[in-house]
Every structure is written in C-alpha cells, then in structure tokens.
Design an enzyme around this catalytic site. Structure first.
Site, PDB file in Angstrom:
ATOM      1  N   HIS A  25       8.547  -0.792  -5.235  1.00 24.68           N
ATOM      2  CA  HIS A  25       7.256  -0.149  -5.475  1.00 24.68           C
ATOM      3  C   HIS A  25       6.791  -0.396  -6.916  1.00 24.68           C
ATOM      4  O   HIS A  25       6.575   0.539  -7.693  1.00 24.68           O
ATOM      5  CB  HIS A  25       7.321   1.357  -5.195  1.00 24.68           C
ATOM      6  CG  HIS A  25       5.969   1.938  -4.888  1.00 24.68           C
ATOM      7  ND1 HIS A  25       5.790   3.073  -4.154  1.00 24.68           N
ATOM      8  CD2 HIS A  25       4.712   1.526  -5.222  1.00 24.68           C
ATOM      9  CE1 HIS A  25       4.492   3.353  -4.044  1.00 24.68           C
ATOM     10  NE2 HIS A  25       3.822   2.418  -4.684  1.00 24.68           N
ATOM     11  N   ILE A  26       6.603  -1.664  -7.225  1.00 23.11           N
ATOM     12  CA  ILE A  26       6.202  -2.059  -8.581  1.00 23.11           C
ATOM     13  C   ILE A  26       4.768  -2.572  -8.638  1.00 23.11           C
ATOM     14  O   ILE A  26       4.354  -3.130  -9.649  1.00 23.11           O
ATOM     15  CB  ILE A  26       7.156  -3.132  -9.146  1.00 23.11           C
ATOM     16  CG1 ILE A  26       7.203  -4.365  -8.234  1.00 23.11           C
ATOM     17  CG2 ILE A  26       8.551  -2.550  -9.361  1.00 23.11           C
ATOM     18  CD1 ILE A  26       7.975  -5.540  -8.824  1.00 23.11           C
ATOM     19  N   GLY A  27       3.997  -2.355  -7.558  1.00 27.79           N
ATOM     20  CA  GLY A  27       2.633  -2.868  -7.540  1.00 27.79           C
ATOM     21  C   GLY A  27       1.803  -2.417  -8.724  1.00 27.79           C
ATOM     22  O   GLY A  27       1.016  -3.186  -9.270  1.00 27.79           O
ATOM     23  N   GLU A  82      11.379   6.749  -0.550  1.00 25.03           N
ATOM     24  CA  GLU A  82      11.565   6.069  -1.833  1.00 25.03           C
ATOM     25  C   GLU A  82      12.283   6.976  -2.811  1.00 25.03           C
ATOM     26  O   GLU A  82      12.003   8.181  -2.842  1.00 25.03           O
ATOM     27  CB  GLU A  82      10.203   5.637  -2.401  1.00 25.03           C
ATOM     28  CG  GLU A  82       9.497   4.605  -1.544  1.00 25.03           C
ATOM     29  CD  GLU A  82       8.177   4.128  -2.133  1.00 25.03           C
ATOM     30  OE1 GLU A  82       7.819   4.575  -3.242  1.00 25.03           O
ATOM     31  OE2 GLU A  82       7.512   3.299  -1.495  1.00 25.03           O
ATOM     32  N   ALA A 126       0.847  -1.193   0.000  1.00 25.05           N
ATOM     33  CA  ALA A 126       0.000   0.000   0.000  1.00 25.05           C
ATOM     34  C   ALA A 126       0.885   1.246   0.000  1.00 25.05           C
ATOM     35  O   ALA A 126       1.269   1.740  -1.053  1.00 25.05           O
ATOM     36  CB  ALA A 126      -0.939  -0.019   1.203  1.00 25.05           C
ATOM     37  N   ARG A 127       1.264   1.733   1.180  1.00 25.14           N
ATOM     38  CA  ARG A 127       2.179   2.861   1.318  1.00 25.14           C
ATOM     39  C   ARG A 127       3.022   2.654   2.563  1.00 25.14           C
ATOM     40  O   ARG A 127       2.512   2.242   3.613  1.00 25.14           O
ATOM     41  CB  ARG A 127       1.429   4.202   1.408  1.00 25.14           C
ATOM     42  CG  ARG A 127       0.743   4.647   0.127  1.00 25.14           C
ATOM     43  CD  ARG A 127       1.734   4.967  -0.988  1.00 25.14           C
ATOM     44  NE  ARG A 127       1.079   5.490  -2.179  1.00 25.14           N
ATOM     45  CZ  ARG A 127       0.603   4.752  -3.172  1.00 25.14           C
ATOM     46  NH1 ARG A 127       0.672   3.417  -3.085  1.00 25.14           N
ATOM     47  NH2 ARG A 127       0.052   5.313  -4.239  1.00 25.14           N
ATOM     48  N   ASP A 139       6.674  -3.699  -0.648  1.00 22.04           N
ATOM     49  CA  ASP A 139       6.797  -3.037  -1.943  1.00 22.04           C
ATOM     50  C   ASP A 139       6.849  -1.528  -1.782  1.00 22.04           C
ATOM     51  O   ASP A 139       7.151  -0.821  -2.734  1.00 22.04           O
ATOM     52  CB  ASP A 139       5.613  -3.418  -2.844  1.00 22.04           C
ATOM     53  CG  ASP A 139       5.738  -2.868  -4.254  1.00 22.04           C
ATOM     54  OD1 ASP A 139       6.816  -3.045  -4.868  1.00 22.04           O
ATOM     55  OD2 ASP A 139       4.780  -2.266  -4.751  1.00 22.04           O
TER      56      ASP A 139
END
Length: 318
Positions: A285-287, A266, A236-237, A261
C-alpha cells in the site's frame, strides 16, 4: 499542562522530519507510534490519554466503538480529505473536531502504471535474478502497446492513468456505476458496460473510492469473465474486490496475474496465500507513500493543530 498528541502508523519513522513541529512544542507533547496496533482494544489502551490523534490514511480505523472509548479525544486528523475508516457522525456527536490535509500530485497513478509494467515486462523479477547471478534472459515480455486497458472509475486518478496508458499506445475503455458515454468521450476513452470491460480488457485497473456501494463491486462473476491472458491491477482499496474469489482465480491460473497494492486486511499477514503466488506482484500500500505527499500531509497536520488550538480549525471534515 501540554496536550498530548499521538502520531499513528508512522511506519518509516519520518513524521517528525518531514514537517516542522516546533510551533507546537510549548503546547503539545508528541508521541510517535511506528507500528500498527494489533487490535482496536490495543489502540484504545494506547490512546486513552491523548487529546489529539494524527492518523495516516485508513491504517487505523476510528469506529463508533473506538471513538466512544476515547473520552479525552478532542481533535482527530487524517492525511487527505477523505477517510472511510472514520465514523464522522459519531465524532460530531462527541464534539470531536475532524480535520484533513492536502495532497500532492498523482502518486498512485505512477504506481499503477508501474504495476502494469512489472506484470508485462517482469522488471523487478529480472533485476532480482541479475543480482542473484542467475542465467541471462529467461522471461518473455509483453508489449502494452496495442493492449486494451479497462478502467473501473474514471475520476481524477482514473483519467490520469488513462492518459498515461494512451501515451503508451494502449486502447482505453472505462466503466463505473455512474459513468456516462459522454464523460468517457470528454476524457478521450471509450465507454463499456461492466460485462464488456471484464470480458475484453487485457488489463483491468480499479480507481473507485471505497464506499458502501463499491465494497465487493468486483465480484467472482466479473473475475471469471476475464481472459486467461489478462491481468487485474488494484491500487485503490482491497475490499472493492472479492479477495477470496481473486485468490481462487489466481491459484487456478484463470487469469494471467494481478498487481496489488491494497488488501482487505492490512498489513497483509505474512502467511497470507497471496504472498505465495508467483503470478502476483505485491506492494505494501505505497500508492500514496512519497516524500512530497508526506511533507504535505504532516505539514498540514501542524497547521491543523495550530489553527485548532487558536479556536479556528481549518480543513474540517464532516
């Protein structure tokens, strides 16, 4: 004289190939930035002369200070129709039009399930060993069938993950600040209190939106309640979880591991201690980073700019 348009944070350098930008060629000059800015000051210096900025999700924040320091900015775009890193109030005050885009499918749901399977079956770990010529079979996998999945946030994405988890034979429980037992029943999952979810779940997966209410929602106390055999998954975050507390419980092996993720900072610094832990699966962070999503994002950005140039902006936010 053509307006100047900046495409930000195009890490894979694909923005110009995933959409047809030619309709803008006589009216807009495009510059692609394929690396993150080191600071907001660097971003301000780089973007001083641009009237249009295309941002990718929340990779670059546009705070009040940032927007105030960009007097030429007239049109600000984001992929998706929500961006917690945009100060929409300031944009409105300054006459900056903010537009979003559509999206495709449930890419993050697939990644979430993938992180669960990597934690329990070590697929990527064993793949790396096979390619390295290491000895045959060293890990012992765990069956997700029969496990309890605790979902924090049963919206569209959380429901998709719940449906997939049930197909894998998992029991699913859910909690969020506004979630009701009736909503859980409608989704075919069981309602749990926050304490119950963190105490009983074998895997906890987070699917709430980052907001003032959800920042720091997962506390040290929540993480300490988890079983020593349990896992946390966060696609999510990062700031939804107390990252310092998570790092601590992982270093102490208080929980079995985590699949992450998203992170508080970042890109994740190369010397970050999370990178050194062998009980953590990390993805950058590739969701939402899929070909179909990027085609939709950048294609809609071309439409947004074209409509704005005609004086009839679409997908306006705020």
């Amino acid at each position: 004289m053509p307006m100047r348009c900046a495409i930000l944070d195009d890490y894979q350098n694909v923005a110009l190939t995933f959409a047809d930008w030619s309709p803008l060629k006589d009216q807009v000059d495009i510059t692609v930035f394929d690396k993150p800015f080191a600071s907001s000051d660097e971003a301000v210096r780089a973007l001083q002369d641009f009237e249009i900025v295309c941002a990718m999700r929340e990779r670059t924040a546009f705070s009040r200070e940032m927007l105030t320091a960009l007097p030429k900015l007239k049109l600000l775009l984001t992929s998706g129709m929500r961006n917690a890193a945009f100060d929409l109030e300031t944009a409105k005050e300054r006459g900056i039009v903010v537009c979003g885009t559509g999206g495709v499918g449930n890419a993050t749901a697939g990644l979430t399930i993938g992180l669960m399977l990597e934690l329990t079956r070590k697929i990527g770990f064993e793949n790396a060993r096979m390619h390295a010529g290491e000895p045959w079979q060293t890990t012992m996998g765990q069956d997700v069938e029969g496990m309890t999945l605790g979902i924090v946030g049963l919206g569209k994405l959380g429901t998709k993950v719940a449906t997939t988890a049930k197909a894998l034979g998992m029991k699913v429980i859910a909690w969020s600040q506004n979630l009701t037992p009736e909503a859980c029943a409608a989704a075919g999952v069981s309602y749990a209190s926050k304490d119950e979810l963190f105490t009983t779940a074998d895997i906890v997966s987070i699917h709430v939106i980052l907001s003032k209410r959800s920042r720091g929602l997962i506390t040290r106390e929540d993480l300490e309640r988890m079983k020593p055999t349990s896992y946390l998954v966060n696609a999510a975050r990062g700031p939804i979880v107390d990252e310092a507390a998570l790092l601590d419980v992982l270093q102490r092996n208080k929980i079995a591991g985590a699949g992450l993720d998203t992170f508080s900072v970042e890109p994740l610094p190369v010397d970050h201690p999370l990178r050194k832990l062998d009980n953590v699966v990390l993805t950058p962070h590739i969701g939402y980073v899929t070909e179909n999503n990027y085609r939709r994002y950048y294609g809609d950005m071309v439409e947004d700019i074209t409509a704005w140039l005609k004086g009839a902006p679409v997908r306006v936010m705020g």
